[in-house]
Design an enzyme around this catalytic site. Structure first.
Site, PDB file in Angstrom:
ATOM      1  N   ASP A 287       0.866  -1.173   0.000  1.00 10.09           N
ATOM      2  CA  ASP A 287       0.000   0.000   0.000  1.00 10.09           C
ATOM      3  C   ASP A 287       0.909   1.231   0.000  1.00 10.09           C
ATOM      4  O   ASP A 287       2.140   1.118  -0.185  1.00 10.09           O
ATOM      5  CB  ASP A 287      -0.999  -0.033   1.173  1.00 10.09           C
ATOM      6  CG  ASP A 287      -0.332   0.246   2.528  1.00 10.09           C
ATOM      7  OD1 ASP A 287       0.916   0.331   2.605  1.00 10.09           O
ATOM      8  OD2 ASP A 287      -1.073   0.373   3.525  1.00 10.09           O
ATOM      9  N   HIS A 288       0.325   2.399   0.226  1.00 10.05           N
ATOM     10  CA  HIS A 288       1.113   3.634   0.211  1.00 10.05           C
ATOM     11  C   HIS A 288       2.139   3.662   1.343  1.00 10.05           C
ATOM     12  O   HIS A 288       3.233   4.195   1.179  1.00 10.05           O
ATOM     13  CB  HIS A 288       0.185   4.852   0.303  1.00 10.05           C
ATOM     14  CG  HIS A 288      -0.753   4.792   1.460  1.00 10.05           C
ATOM     15  ND1 HIS A 288      -1.791   3.884   1.522  1.00 10.05           N
ATOM     16  CD2 HIS A 288      -0.808   5.502   2.629  1.00 10.05           C
ATOM     17  CE1 HIS A 288      -2.444   4.038   2.659  1.00 10.05           C
ATOM     18  NE2 HIS A 288      -1.863   5.003   3.356  1.00 10.05           N
TER      19      HIS A 288
ATOM     20  N   CYS B  65       3.438  -2.753   4.025  1.00 10.02           N
ATOM     21  CA  CYS B  65       2.523  -1.661   4.386  1.00 10.02           C
ATOM     22  C   CYS B  65       3.248  -0.841   5.441  1.00 10.02           C
ATOM     23  O   CYS B  65       4.473  -0.992   5.595  1.00 10.02           O
ATOM     24  CB  CYS B  65       1.147  -2.177   4.824  1.00 10.02           C
ATOM     25  SG  CYS B  65       1.082  -3.064   6.390  1.00 10.02           S
TER      26      CYS B  65
ATOM     27  N   THR C 172       3.290  -0.977   8.679  1.00  4.28           N
ATOM     28  CA  THR C 172       3.848  -1.826   9.734  1.00  4.28           C
ATOM     29  C   THR C 172       4.131  -3.257   9.279  1.00  4.28           C
ATOM     30  O   THR C 172       4.819  -4.002   9.995  1.00  4.28           O
ATOM     31  CB  THR C 172       2.856  -1.922  10.898  1.00  4.28           C
ATOM     32  OG1 THR C 172       1.620  -2.447  10.373  1.00  4.28           O
ATOM     33  CG2 THR C 172       2.600  -0.563  11.533  1.00  4.28           C
TER      34      THR C 172
ATOM     35  N   HIS D 172      10.898 -23.093   9.674  1.00  2.62           N
ATOM     36  CA  HIS D 172       9.912 -23.757  10.533  1.00  2.62           C
ATOM     37  C   HIS D 172       8.476 -23.607  10.046  1.00  2.62           C
ATOM     38  O   HIS D 172       7.660 -24.498  10.281  1.00  2.62           O
ATOM     39  CB  HIS D 172       9.996 -23.212  11.960  1.00  2.62           C
ATOM     40  CG  HIS D 172      11.245 -23.635  12.683  1.00  2.62           C
ATOM     41  ND1 HIS D 172      11.454 -23.392  14.023  1.00  2.62           N
ATOM     42  CD2 HIS D 172      12.358 -24.297  12.246  1.00  2.62           C
ATOM     43  CE1 HIS D 172      12.644 -23.881  14.378  1.00  2.62           C
ATOM     44  NE2 HIS D 172      13.212 -24.424  13.319  1.00  2.62           N
TER      45      HIS D 172
ATOM     46  N   ARG E 294       8.928 -32.442  11.557  1.00  4.00           N
ATOM     47  CA  ARG E 294       7.866 -32.089  12.510  1.00  4.00           C
ATOM     48  C   ARG E 294       7.164 -30.796  12.125  1.00  4.00           C
ATOM     49  O   ARG E 294       5.973 -30.604  12.430  1.00  4.00           O
ATOM     50  CB  ARG E 294       8.438 -31.988  13.921  1.00  4.00           C
ATOM     51  CG  ARG E 294       9.396 -30.824  14.147  1.00  4.00           C
ATOM     52  CD  ARG E 294      10.090 -30.916  15.493  1.00  4.00           C
ATOM     53  NE  ARG E 294      10.887 -29.739  15.798  1.00  4.00           N
ATOM     54  CZ  ARG E 294      12.099 -29.491  15.292  1.00  4.00           C
ATOM     55  NH1 ARG E 294      12.654 -30.351  14.450  1.00  4.00           N
ATOM     56  NH2 ARG E 294      12.765 -28.398  15.645  1.00  4.00           N
ATOM     57  N   HIS E 295       7.869 -29.912  11.434  1.00  2.00           N
ATOM     58  CA  HIS E 295       7.262 -28.645  11.041  1.00  2.00           C
ATOM     59  C   HIS E 295       6.207 -28.864   9.949  1.00  2.00           C
ATOM     60  O   HIS E 295       5.192 -28.157   9.908  1.00  2.00           O
ATOM     61  CB  HIS E 295       8.337 -27.677  10.555  1.00  2.00           C
ATOM     62  CG  HIS E 295       9.405 -27.436  11.575  1.00  2.00           C
ATOM     63  ND1 HIS E 295       9.142 -26.852  12.794  1.00  2.00           N
ATOM     64  CD2 HIS E 295      10.733 -27.732  11.575  1.00  2.00           C
ATOM     65  CE1 HIS E 295      10.265 -26.790  13.502  1.00  2.00           C
ATOM     66  NE2 HIS E 295      11.232 -27.325  12.784  1.00  2.00           N
TER      67      HIS E 295
HETATM   68  C1  RB5 Z   1      -1.793   3.050   6.246  1.00  2.00           C
HETATM   69  O1  RB5 Z   1      -1.809   4.329   6.771  1.00  2.00           O
HETATM   70  C2  RB5 Z   1      -1.428   2.041   7.315  1.00  2.00           C
HETATM   71  O2  RB5 Z   1      -2.467   1.888   8.211  1.00  2.00           O
HETATM   72  C3  RB5 Z   1      -1.067   0.725   6.688  1.00  2.00           C
HETATM   73  O3  RB5 Z   1       0.007   0.899   5.815  1.00  2.00           O
HETATM   74  C4  RB5 Z   1      -0.617  -0.379   7.624  1.00  2.00           C
HETATM   75  O4  RB5 Z   1       0.357   0.049   8.495  1.00  2.00           O
HETATM   76  C5  RB5 Z   1      -1.687  -1.129   8.284  1.00  2.00           C
HETATM   77  O5  RB5 Z   1      -1.438  -2.143   8.960  1.00  2.00           O
END
Ligand code: RB5
Length: 145
Positions: A11-12, A68, A70, A101, A135-136
């Site tokens: 995403d952005h 993204c 995070t 794993h 096992r994995h």
């Molecule tokens: C976008 O602003 C942000 O929420 C997205 O990139 C991400 O971090 C969501 O999990």
């Protein structure tokens, strides 16, 4: 592994890191399938997770990398698909173990949470590490029933 097609999507919030990693993948000799997004305009990450899931299901790539802000939202969205095992990694140990794993087929990285050097190390190790099986494999089978 480094020679096969690797898909990327973001995403952005992950766009800038995706651009940098595309260049890194090309330097490693990978063929890159870029599923977007293609600008910093605000978009919804589930759409790009879905594009990745379809590309893997269709056999256009074996492994993918999602981005993204995070790495969290896009990995949650990708993991809604039964054939996807997406791992949101923050260091090279997680990138190694998600392959060894968990047989992760998608690496998810946060453009706002990790630096480029760490991201590059995660990508390289994710692509180089083979699944250990044993096992994995039994545990992964229990998630696919
Ligand atoms: C976008 O602003 C942000 O929420 C997205 O990139 C991400 O971090 C969501 O999990």
């Amino acid at each position: 592994m480094l020679k096969s097609v690797v898909a990327v999507a973001s995403d952005h919030g992950g766009f800038d890191l995706k651009l940098a990693i595309v260049k890194y993948l090309e330097d490693l000799g990978c063929e890159v399938l870029d599923l977007g997004t293609n600008s910093l305009d605000s978009v919804d990450y589930p759409e790009f997770a879905n594009l990745m899931a379809t590309a893997i299901k269709d056999g256009r790539c074996e492994r993918g990398i999602l981005f993204c802000g995070t790495g969290i939202g896009i990995s949650i969205a990708a993991n809604r698909h039964r054939h996807i095992r997406a791992a949101n990694c923050h260091n090279v140990t997680e990138a190694r173990l998600c392959r060894a794993h968990n047989n992760a087929n998608v690496l998810a990285l946060g453009g706002r949470t990790i630096g480029l050097e760490v991201a590059m190390d995660c990508v390289r190790v994710f692509l180089q590490t083979e699944f250990e099986g044993g096992r994995h494999a039994r545990r992964i089978a229990k998630m696919s029933d």
